[in-house]
Motif scaffolding. Structure first.
Motif, short mmCIF file in Angstrom:
data_model
loop_
_atom_site.label_atom_id
_atom_site.label_comp_id
_atom_site.label_asym_id
_atom_site.label_seq_id
_atom_site.Cartn_x
_atom_site.Cartn_y
_atom_site.Cartn_z
N GLU A 1 0.81 -1.21 0.00
CA GLU A 1 0.00 0.00 0.00
C GLU A 1 0.85 1.27 0.00
OE1 GLU A 1 -4.44 0.49 1.58
OE2 GLU A 1 -2.96 0.25 3.17
N GLN A 2 2.01 1.24 0.66
CA GLN A 2 2.84 2.44 0.77
C GLN A 2 3.76 2.63 -0.43
OE1 GLN A 2 2.90 4.61 3.61
NE2 GLN A 2 1.12 3.52 4.35
N THR A 3 4.33 1.53 -0.94
CA THR A 3 5.34 1.62 -1.99
C THR A 3 4.79 1.27 -3.37
OG1 THR A 3 7.01 1.00 -0.35
CG2 THR A 3 7.65 0.85 -2.66
N PHE A 4 3.86 0.32 -3.43
CA PHE A 4 3.35 -0.13 -4.73
C PHE A 4 1.83 -0.02 -4.84
CE2 PHE A 4 7.23 -2.82 -4.04
CZ PHE A 4 8.03 -2.19 -4.99
N PRO A 5 1.23 1.12 -4.51
CA PRO A 5 -0.24 1.23 -4.60
C PRO A 5 -0.75 1.10 -6.02
CG PRO A 5 0.76 3.39 -4.27
CD PRO A 5 1.85 2.38 -4.07
N GLN A 6 0.12 1.34 -7.02
CA GLN A 6 -0.30 1.23 -8.42
C GLN A 6 -0.67 -0.20 -8.79
OE1 GLN A 6 2.77 1.74 -7.24
NE2 GLN A 6 4.37 1.52 -8.80
N LEU A 7 -0.31 -1.17 -7.94
CA LEU A 7 -0.66 -2.56 -8.21
C LEU A 7 -2.07 -2.91 -7.75
CD1 LEU A 7 2.67 -4.34 -7.17
CD2 LEU A 7 1.97 -3.57 -9.44
N ILE B 1 2.97 -7.70 -9.84
CA ILE B 1 1.56 -8.04 -9.66
C ILE B 1 1.30 -8.16 -8.16
CG2 ILE B 1 1.96 -10.54 -9.80
CD1 ILE B 1 -1.07 -8.76 -11.31
N ALA B 2 0.11 -7.79 -7.74
CA ALA B 2 -0.28 -7.93 -6.34
C ALA B 2 -1.41 -8.95 -6.23
CB ALA B 2 -0.73 -6.60 -5.76
#
Length: 212
Positions: free
Chosen positions: A81-87, A177-178
């Protein structure tokens, strides 16, 4: 090979294993995968290592760390959520108390023992089983992670498929991918390798030794 859990209260006692873990992460993420990570003489680490995570390690009989993962409650600050919210398709994780984040998963693929017949490496399956085992033992039923398409394929081969939380996104030199993974008995039984020793047994043994 066995699973070892290192919670914050055990950092000092197992500093050697943690040093090995950070060096393994540097070798895998910095050297082999060439990700944009921060590496020093002590190995690879980031700000999420400062949040008192629990580490799951795969350790050989001669005390060599050959696999690791970092676990943090999803209700707190998470890498996803903090570093890769774009996923995240919604831009938010929607975390619950039953969700834990796994990050910095890696395995020493140079280890010859435990590989054969096209099967996944023993260290990989041991790590999968350990993560699920620890999650269930600590009241979590869902694991969330940010990874890449290569690792998503490994999860599918292990019959532990990930439910995507968004579309793949190119980040640096990888396609990320998340997704979420179930932490339940069915999943554990699918990935668990022979001779796996449960984390519950480890905790019980440690308590007996402490009381002696």
């Amino acid at each position: 090979m066995h699973v070892f859990t290192i919670s914050p209260d055990r950092y000092v006692d197992h500093s050697n294993l943690l040093r090995q873990m950070h060096r393994l992460r540097a070798a895998v993420f910095g050297e082999r995968l060439e990700w944009d990570v921060s590496i020093t003489e002590a190995g690879e680490r980031d700000e999420y290592d400062d949040l008192d995570p629990t580490y799951i390690l795969a350790v050989t009989g001669d005390e060599r760390v050959v696999g690791c993962a970092r676990l943090l409650p999803a209700l707190g600050p998470t890498m996803l959520e903090q570093t890769f919210p774009q996923l995240l398709a919604s831009g938010s994780l929607g975390a619950s108390a039953g969700m834990v984040e796994s990050s910095r998963f890696c395995v020493d693929t140079t280890l010859a023992a435990g590989r054969g017949g096209g099967q996944l490496h023993l260290a990989t399956l041991t790590m999968f089983a350990g993560i699920i085992d620890w999650s269930m033992a600590n009241g979590y039923d869902e694991i969330v992670t940010a990874t890449d398409l290569r690792f998503e394929r490994i999860l599918n081969r292990a019959s532990w498929p990930m439910k995507r939380l968004g579309d793949p996104v190119a980040i640096g030199n990888t396609v990320a991918i998340a997704g979420t993974l179930p932490a339940d008995r069915v999943s554990f039984d699918r990935v668990c390798p022979p001779d796996y020793r449960s984390i519950a047994a480890e905790v019980q043994s440690r308590q007996i030794r402490s009381a002696a």
